[in-house]
Design a protein around this motif. Structure first.
Motif, mmCIF file in Angstrom:
data_model
loop_
_atom_site.group_PDB
_atom_site.id
_atom_site.type_symbol
_atom_site.label_atom_id
_atom_site.label_comp_id
_atom_site.label_asym_id
_atom_site.label_seq_id
_atom_site.Cartn_x
_atom_site.Cartn_y
_atom_site.Cartn_z
ATOM 1 N N MET A 1 0.833 -1.182 0.000
ATOM 2 C CA MET A 1 0.000 0.000 0.000
ATOM 3 C C MET A 1 0.877 1.245 0.000
ATOM 4 S SD MET A 1 -2.135 1.006 3.412
ATOM 5 C CE MET A 1 -1.227 2.022 4.543
ATOM 6 N N LYS A 2 0.602 2.172 -0.875
ATOM 7 C CA LYS A 2 1.258 3.480 -0.869
ATOM 8 C C LYS A 2 0.432 4.382 0.044
ATOM 9 C CE LYS A 2 4.531 3.353 -4.129
ATOM 10 N NZ LYS A 2 5.858 3.839 -4.039
ATOM 11 N N PRO A 3 0.968 4.723 1.209
ATOM 12 C CA PRO A 3 0.179 5.470 2.196
ATOM 13 C C PRO A 3 -0.460 6.751 1.659
ATOM 14 C CG PRO A 3 2.180 4.677 3.187
ATOM 15 C CD PRO A 3 2.295 4.391 1.715
ATOM 16 N N ASN A 4 0.262 7.515 0.855
ATOM 17 C CA ASN A 4 -0.293 8.775 0.365
ATOM 18 C C ASN A 4 -1.569 8.533 -0.436
ATOM 19 O OD1 ASN A 4 2.153 9.486 1.417
ATOM 20 N ND2 ASN A 4 2.872 10.577 -0.366
ATOM 21 N N GLU A 5 -1.549 7.541 -1.303
ATOM 22 C CA GLU A 5 -2.723 7.227 -2.131
ATOM 23 C C GLU A 5 -3.870 6.681 -1.285
ATOM 24 O OE1 GLU A 5 -1.431 4.492 -5.195
ATOM 25 O OE2 GLU A 5 0.445 5.597 -5.393
ATOM 26 N N VAL A 6 -3.560 5.752 -0.409
ATOM 27 C CA VAL A 6 -4.598 5.124 0.411
ATOM 28 C C VAL A 6 -5.255 6.145 1.337
ATOM 29 C CG1 VAL A 6 -5.044 3.408 2.218
ATOM 30 C CG2 VAL A 6 -3.616 2.823 0.255
ATOM 31 N N ILE A 7 -4.462 6.988 1.963
ATOM 32 C CA ILE A 7 -5.019 7.995 2.874
ATOM 33 C C ILE A 7 -5.919 8.956 2.098
ATOM 34 C CG2 ILE A 7 -4.473 9.957 4.383
ATOM 35 C CD1 ILE A 7 -4.005 7.154 5.660
ATOM 36 N N ASP A 12 -11.524 10.596 1.094
ATOM 37 C CA ASP A 12 -12.714 10.758 0.245
ATOM 38 C C ASP A 12 -13.845 9.846 0.727
ATOM 39 O OD1 ASP A 12 -11.343 12.584 -1.350
ATOM 40 O OD2 ASP A 12 -10.866 11.101 -2.916
ATOM 41 N N TYR A 13 -13.492 8.618 1.074
ATOM 42 C CA TYR A 13 -14.467 7.633 1.545
ATOM 43 C C TYR A 13 -15.159 8.121 2.820
ATOM 44 C CZ TYR A 13 -16.295 2.975 2.749
ATOM 45 O OH TYR A 13 -17.106 1.910 3.057
ATOM 46 N N ALA A 63 -11.309 -1.180 3.129
ATOM 47 C CA ALA A 63 -10.275 -2.165 2.758
ATOM 48 C C ALA A 63 -10.779 -3.140 1.700
ATOM 49 C CB ALA A 63 -9.793 -2.919 3.994
ATOM 50 N N LYS A 64 -12.057 -3.419 1.718
ATOM 51 C CA LYS A 64 -12.634 -4.342 0.733
ATOM 52 C C LYS A 64 -12.604 -3.766 -0.685
ATOM 53 C CE LYS A 64 -15.667 -6.445 4.135
ATOM 54 N NZ LYS A 64 -17.031 -6.528 4.666
ATOM 55 N N THR A 65 -12.430 -2.455 -0.808
ATOM 56 C CA THR A 65 -12.416 -1.817 -2.128
ATOM 57 C C THR A 65 -11.024 -1.801 -2.756
ATOM 58 O OG1 THR A 65 -12.006 0.461 -1.355
ATOM 59 C CG2 THR A 65 -14.312 -0.314 -1.385
ATOM 60 N N ILE A 66 -10.009 -2.152 -1.972
ATOM 61 C CA ILE A 66 -8.628 -2.168 -2.464
ATOM 62 C C ILE A 66 -8.054 -3.554 -2.202
ATOM 63 C CG2 ILE A 66 -6.324 -1.142 -2.259
ATOM 64 C CD1 ILE A 66 -7.665 1.459 -1.462
ATOM 65 N N SER A 68 -5.235 -5.108 -2.308
ATOM 66 C CA SER A 68 -3.979 -5.332 -1.574
ATOM 67 C C SER A 68 -4.037 -4.874 -0.118
ATOM 68 C CB SER A 68 -2.831 -4.609 -2.279
ATOM 69 O OG SER A 68 -3.069 -3.204 -2.260
ATOM 70 N N LEU A 69 -5.134 -4.273 0.287
ATOM 71 C CA LEU A 69 -5.245 -3.708 1.633
ATOM 72 C C LEU A 69 -5.808 -4.736 2.612
ATOM 73 C CD1 LEU A 69 -4.527 -0.872 2.599
ATOM 74 C CD2 LEU A 69 -6.904 -0.224 2.280
ATOM 75 N N LYS A 70 -5.094 -4.908 3.730
ATOM 76 C CA LYS A 70 -5.586 -5.810 4.777
ATOM 77 C C LYS A 70 -6.745 -5.160 5.522
ATOM 78 C CE LYS A 70 -1.742 -6.108 6.999
ATOM 79 N NZ LYS A 70 -0.677 -6.435 7.938
ATOM 80 N N GLU A 71 -7.610 -5.985 6.075
ATOM 81 C CA GLU A 71 -8.769 -5.476 6.798
ATOM 82 C C GLU A 71 -8.368 -4.569 7.965
ATOM 83 O OE1 GLU A 71 -11.338 -7.920 9.599
ATOM 84 O OE2 GLU A 71 -12.657 -7.730 7.856
ATOM 85 N N ASP A 72 -7.281 -4.902 8.640
ATOM 86 C CA ASP A 72 -6.847 -4.125 9.805
ATOM 87 C C ASP A 72 -5.721 -3.146 9.460
ATOM 88 O OD1 ASP A 72 -4.850 -5.978 9.389
ATOM 89 O OD2 ASP A 72 -4.601 -6.464 11.514
ATOM 90 N N TRP A 73 -5.722 -2.619 8.253
ATOM 91 C CA TRP A 73 -4.666 -1.703 7.795
ATOM 92 C C TRP A 73 -4.567 -0.459 8.669
ATOM 93 C CZ3 TRP A 73 -5.424 3.314 6.069
ATOM 94 C CH2 TRP A 73 -6.759 3.705 5.887
ATOM 95 N N LEU A 74 -5.680 0.006 9.189
ATOM 96 C CA LEU A 74 -5.696 1.150 10.106
ATOM 97 C C LEU A 74 -5.832 0.568 11.500
ATOM 98 C CD1 LEU A 74 -5.810 4.326 10.136
ATOM 99 C CD2 LEU A 74 -8.291 4.056 10.365
ATOM 100 N N ASN A 75 -4.797 0.750 12.316
ATOM 101 C CA ASN A 75 -4.800 0.059 13.608
ATOM 102 C C ASN A 75 -4.096 0.858 14.689
ATOM 103 O OD1 ASN A 75 -1.860 -0.891 13.960
ATOM 104 N ND2 ASN A 75 -2.344 -1.402 11.835
ATOM 105 N N ASN A 76 -4.330 0.457 15.926
ATOM 106 C CA ASN A 76 -3.686 1.055 17.096
ATOM 107 C C ASN A 76 -2.538 0.192 17.611
ATOM 108 O OD1 ASN A 76 -6.774 2.359 17.993
ATOM 109 N ND2 ASN A 76 -4.951 3.646 17.989
#
Length: 175
Positions: A1-7, A12-13, A63-66, A68-76
């Motif tokens: 994942m390229k963070p700049n693109e994903v963020i 937008d989402y 995450a389901k829309t990308i 290569s993105l894992k479900e828990d890509w945004l995490n603590n």
């Protein structure tokens, strides 16, 4: 994942869902948002605050829309680190992304460097990121005591010293 693109896409989402999120991020995503590295990362590590349920749910749906993105890509994942950081770390934050639904901050340089140096010593996989941060010899000297105190293992300080020496050598310093 390229963070700049994903963020940007996640921003937008969230805006479409009338959600907003403000957080402090660290790790590879923070380095990418700062323009220090350009590699892909596996996730976006949120240091603070705890991610609200509405944002967790939205991030999993997103995450389901990308593919290569894992479900828990945004995490603590690194949340406990905030208890370990030098005092007043929140006063040294800098903005790394400001969009319609997301505002992201990261640690000030000294604190971010310390967190990456700790990760390098702890996991042994962050050498490239530490090199990309281009710490000065003085910054390494300033960080070594803090990193050495992060683990109670009797061999930890010696391991930290050796790791810092390896990094300094890669950077062209005698340490």
């Amino acid at each position: 994942m390229k963070p700049n693109e994903v963020i940007r896409l996640f921003d937008d989402y969230l805006a479409l869902k009338n959600l907003s999120f403000s957080a402090v991020v660290i790790g590879g995503s923070a380095l990418a948002l700062l323009g220090i590295i350009s590699r892909e990362t596996q996730d976006c590590d949120v240091l603070d605050p705890s991610i609200p349920e509405s944002i967790k749910k939205a991030s999993k749906e997103f995450a389901k829309t990308i593919p290569s993105l894992k479900e828990d890509w945004l995490n603590n994942g690194p949340e406990t680190l905030k208890r370990e950081l030098p005092p007043d770390w929140m006063l040294r934050l800098s903005t790394v992304y400001q969009g319609k639904g997301i505002i992201l901050f990261t640690l000030g340089r000294s604190d971010l460097l310390k967190s990456k140096l700790f990760a390098y010593c702890d996991r042994g996989t962050d050498l490239a990121d530490c090199i990309a941060l281009k710490p000065t010899k003085d910054e390494l000297k300033d960080s070594i005591d803090w990193v050495s105190q992060r683990d109670g293992n009797a061999g930890w300080p010696k391991h930290v010293q050796k790791s810092f020496e390896q990094l300094a050598k890669k950077l062209g310093y005698e340490f």
